[in-house]
Scaffold this active site. Structure first.
Site, PDB file in Angstrom:
ATOM      1  N   ASP A 141       0.851  -1.189   0.000  1.00  0.00           N
ATOM      2  CA  ASP A 141       0.000   0.000   0.000  1.00  0.00           C
ATOM      3  C   ASP A 141       0.884   1.235   0.000  1.00  0.00           C
ATOM      4  O   ASP A 141       1.983   1.226   0.563  1.00  0.00           O
ATOM      5  CB  ASP A 141      -0.911   0.012   1.229  1.00  0.00           C
ATOM      6  CG  ASP A 141      -2.005  -1.043   1.156  1.00  0.00           C
ATOM      7  OD1 ASP A 141      -2.381  -1.436   0.032  1.00  0.00           O
ATOM      8  OD2 ASP A 141      -2.484  -1.480   2.224  1.00  0.00           O
TER       9      ASP A 141
ATOM     10  N   ASP B 282      -7.101  -1.580  -4.422  1.00  0.00           N
ATOM     11  CA  ASP B 282      -8.184  -1.246  -3.497  1.00  0.00           C
ATOM     12  C   ASP B 282      -9.136  -0.239  -4.127  1.00  0.00           C
ATOM     13  O   ASP B 282     -10.364  -0.351  -4.006  1.00  0.00           O
ATOM     14  CB  ASP B 282      -7.616  -0.665  -2.199  1.00  0.00           C
ATOM     15  CG  ASP B 282      -6.759  -1.659  -1.438  1.00  0.00           C
ATOM     16  OD1 ASP B 282      -6.983  -2.869  -1.583  1.00  0.00           O
ATOM     17  OD2 ASP B 282      -5.865  -1.213  -0.701  1.00  0.00           O
TER      18      ASP B 282
END
Length: 204
Positions: free
Chosen positions: A163, A177
């Site tokens: 991330d 995401d």
């Protein structure tokens, strides 16, 4: 020969309008004919092609961005994009989207695999362009994070997702995401509007 035809007779051949004189019924536009398992003709195949193109694009963008982040940003100071409001900060996330449930990595991996299988099965009856885009986003995002789960440390099906998008006062996430969330929102909108994946519209 003519005499033989007169004696034997000729079989009745229904014309193009049918035996009762009525025109043959055509399947409704946007739907598959009775007894078929999938969309009709080239238009249905085009929707599947759109799904695949969207999925591939979402997957490649996610894969490329993570590759760059791991090579250039990991173990480095965060990069400010909009001051403190938006930064690029590389982290490894063992949980679900937005860092939720880090103790259930294997479960989230299985869920991602199930989602991919369901989308592939739905594609057989896909006849709606908005649904093709929504499912493509879901498929690309799910494949992106599943790739991390399989190939990244600490091990197969337990890998931590990369991330790097870090808004202020919010969890850090990635492009996969984002694709999943956008696809999910679009599916909710389509469901509220009564549009099914096969192109059927339900009006209350």
């Amino acid at each position: 020969m003519a005499e033989a035809e007169r004696i034997i007779g000729t079989p009745d051949i229904p014309d193009a309008e049918g035996a009762d004189g009525a025109e043959p019924q055509q399947p409704a536009e946007g739907t598959a004919p009775a007894g078929s398992d999938g969309p009709v003709g080239g238009r249905g195949r085009k929707k599947i092609l759109v799904l695949l193109c969207v999925a591939v694009l979402a997957y490649l963008l996610d894969l490329i961005s993570k590759t760059i982040v791991v090579a250039k940003l990991e173990h480095q100071e965060p990069i400010e994009i909009l001051g403190d409001w938006l930064k690029l900060d590389a982290i490894r996330n063992a949980g679900a989207a937005f860092g939720i449930g880090e103790a259930f990595t294997v479960i989230f991996t299985a869920i991602a695999a199930v989602v991919i299988i369901v989308i592939v099965r739905l594609a057989r009856k896909l006849y709606s362009l908005p649904w093709a885009i929504a499912l493509g986003l879901l498929l690309g995002g799910a494949l992106g994070n599943l790739t991390d789960r399989i190939f990244r440390a600490p091990g197969v099906f337990k890998g931590a997702v990369v991330d790097f998008i870090a808004p202020a006062h919010f969890a850090v996430f990635n492009l996969a995401d984002s694709a999943i969330v956008c696809g999910g929102i679009l599916i909710v909108i389509l469901s509220f509007k009564g549009l099914d994946p096969d192109g059927t519209v339900h009006k209350d």
